[in-house]
Design a protein around this motif. Structure first.
Motif, short mmCIF file in Angstrom:
data_model
loop_
_atom_site.label_atom_id
_atom_site.label_comp_id
_atom_site.label_asym_id
_atom_site.label_seq_id
_atom_site.Cartn_x
_atom_site.Cartn_y
_atom_site.Cartn_z
N ARG A 5 102.92 92.51 71.37
CA ARG A 5 103.89 91.52 71.85
C ARG A 5 103.16 90.31 72.44
O ARG A 5 103.63 89.17 72.29
N VAL A 6 102.02 90.56 73.06
CA VAL A 6 101.23 89.45 73.61
C VAL A 6 100.65 88.62 72.46
O VAL A 6 100.74 87.38 72.45
N ILE A 7 100.03 89.32 71.51
CA ILE A 7 99.40 88.63 70.39
C ILE A 7 100.42 87.81 69.61
O ILE A 7 100.19 86.65 69.25
N GLU A 31 97.64 78.64 76.15
CA GLU A 31 96.63 78.67 77.21
C GLU A 31 97.16 79.39 78.45
O GLU A 31 96.48 80.20 79.07
N GLU A 32 98.38 79.08 78.79
CA GLU A 32 99.01 79.72 79.95
C GLU A 32 99.12 81.23 79.73
O GLU A 32 98.88 82.03 80.63
N LEU A 33 99.48 81.58 78.51
CA LEU A 33 99.63 83.01 78.17
C LEU A 33 98.30 83.74 78.33
O LEU A 33 98.23 84.80 78.97
N VAL A 34 97.25 83.20 77.77
CA VAL A 34 95.94 83.85 77.88
C VAL A 34 95.54 83.99 79.33
O VAL A 34 95.08 85.06 79.76
N GLU A 35 95.74 82.93 80.07
CA GLU A 35 95.34 82.93 81.48
C GLU A 35 96.08 84.02 82.25
O GLU A 35 95.48 84.82 82.97
N ALA A 36 97.39 84.06 82.07
CA ALA A 36 98.21 85.03 82.80
C ALA A 36 97.91 86.46 82.34
O ALA A 36 97.85 87.39 83.15
N PHE A 37 97.70 86.62 81.05
CA PHE A 37 97.38 87.94 80.49
C PHE A 37 96.05 88.45 81.04
O PHE A 37 95.94 89.60 81.50
N ALA A 38 95.05 87.60 81.02
CA ALA A 38 93.72 87.98 81.54
C ALA A 38 93.81 88.35 83.02
O ALA A 38 93.22 89.35 83.46
N ALA A 39 94.57 87.57 83.76
CA ALA A 39 94.71 87.84 85.20
C ALA A 39 95.38 89.19 85.43
O ALA A 39 94.98 89.97 86.29
#
Lengths: 210, 210
Positions: free
Chosen positions: A147-149, A93-101
């Motif tokens: 790398r994100v995925i 969840e943190e990853l998605v949030e930070a990535f989207a931001a």
DNA sequence: GCCTGTGCTTGACAGTTGTCAAGAAAAGTT
DNA sequence: AACTTTTCTTGACAACTGTCAAGCACAGGC
């Protein structure tokens, strides 16, 4: 270029030459990002630099070499854009949030550069001389996204359902759409991009039954 | 233009005028698709037509109007490209299969037109005069895609998990990626596109628990 | 202090561009 | 057949493009 220069640092003269090339590239990116590839003339580019229009041919073979060098110069810096996010996130969840931001932020802060990238990538379909450089950079961007995925897969303990190419294609499509909308409509659309990414990224992984 | 002409058919002279515009647009699309927006000069365009280079300003205000008219002329025909697929499919699987095949087919058969479209859409980020027309066509394309998604939802009895904009953004990204690869590598990549679409479309809907 | 080479500027080149005006050619009207 | 209007061609225009050669400025070595 004296002999012992080469003794001190083997690449000194080349470095000095290359430093000017970088400086020129930096200036060129300003104009290219503003006007696009076709409308950015060498005189305009030089006008937004400390140099005169003739200097380009001292440091570059022709316009194309300058443009390719410039976009390489830029992209080399930014293919690591999400690496900190990947490294520091401790949950999916943190990853998605930070990535989207971060996606929204880079549109906000570097929209002209992204416009230029898509311009050049599209031109490469008409101008073969651009193709190699574009293909190479595109592959680096795909790897960046992967790398994100991959990190998401690790954190969420769910295998990815999509290939690297597919993940990049889809996210790039959303990004480009947001960039286009941002260009026409400004700031407000960026929240939409973040929301889209939050909603879509999880779909690329095996779903918790629901 | 005599008065009773207007009595017979109210728009007769306009129609004749417009028929020539269509003819010119058709020729223009040939050159624009081959060279792209920036490199397609009016002389080149006229050269690939039955007319001389001056005629453009008889039928169009300027180059931009010709280009916009041409792309509108083309896109008007092709926003219904998948409607037959939508209409005739009787199962979700059949729909995906036919849709994927049609996507690949249009790259194979109309690659230059698609290149031109992406070129113009990108140019619209630099040239405001293009923006309105591009935005309008883009919306029509999004609606076209949504008809497919919506039909899939009906046939599969699963609600869509994505918005219209998101679905279009992602599929457009995949399509553009495939077009780029096709331009560089030709035919072989098209199978990859079809496979991607088969794999990804179902992810946009509530999953059968698995 | 002269000299040499690098770095940079200036000005010119040939070619191309969108635009438009003048008039030829064709079509239509009476 | 004479005349008008529409349609199209030709040739010119000013502006702009990438390229490059000639030469200025200025450093460092002798």
């Amino acid at each position: 270029m004296t002999p012992y220069d080469d003794l001190v640092t083997a690449t000194r003269p080349v470095d000095k030459f290359d430093r000017r090339r970088d400086e020129l590239a930096e200036s060129a990116l300003l104009t290219l990002g503003e006007l696009g590839y076709a409308r950015a003339s060498l005189r305009e580019i030089a006008g937004n630099s400390p140099f005169s229009h003739g200097v380009v041919h001292y440091y570059f073979e022709d316009k194309l070499e300058l443009v390719i060098y410039s976009v390489r110069y830029y992209k080399a810096r930014c293919v690591t854009r999400y690496d900190a996010v990947v490294r520091d996130s401790t949950s999916a969840e943190e990853l998605v949030e930070a990535f989207a931001a971060k996606l929204a932020q880079t549109i906000r802060e570097e929209a002209p550069m992204h416009r230029l990238w898509y311009d050049l990538r599209t031109q490469s379909m008409f101008e073969e001389a651009l193709r190699d450089a574009i293909t190479e950079i595109d592959a680096a961007l795909e790897a960046m996204i992967w790398r994100v995925i991959d990190r998401y897969a690790t954190l969420s303990r769910h295998a990815s359902l999509v290939t690297s190419a597919a993940a990049y294609g889809m996210l790039d499509g959303l990004f480009q759409q947001a960039l286009l909308a941002y260009t026409a409509g400004g700031e407000p659309v960026l929240d939409g991009l973040a929301a889209q990414v939050r909603a879509i990224l999880p779909l690329m992984f095996r779903q918790p039954s629901a």
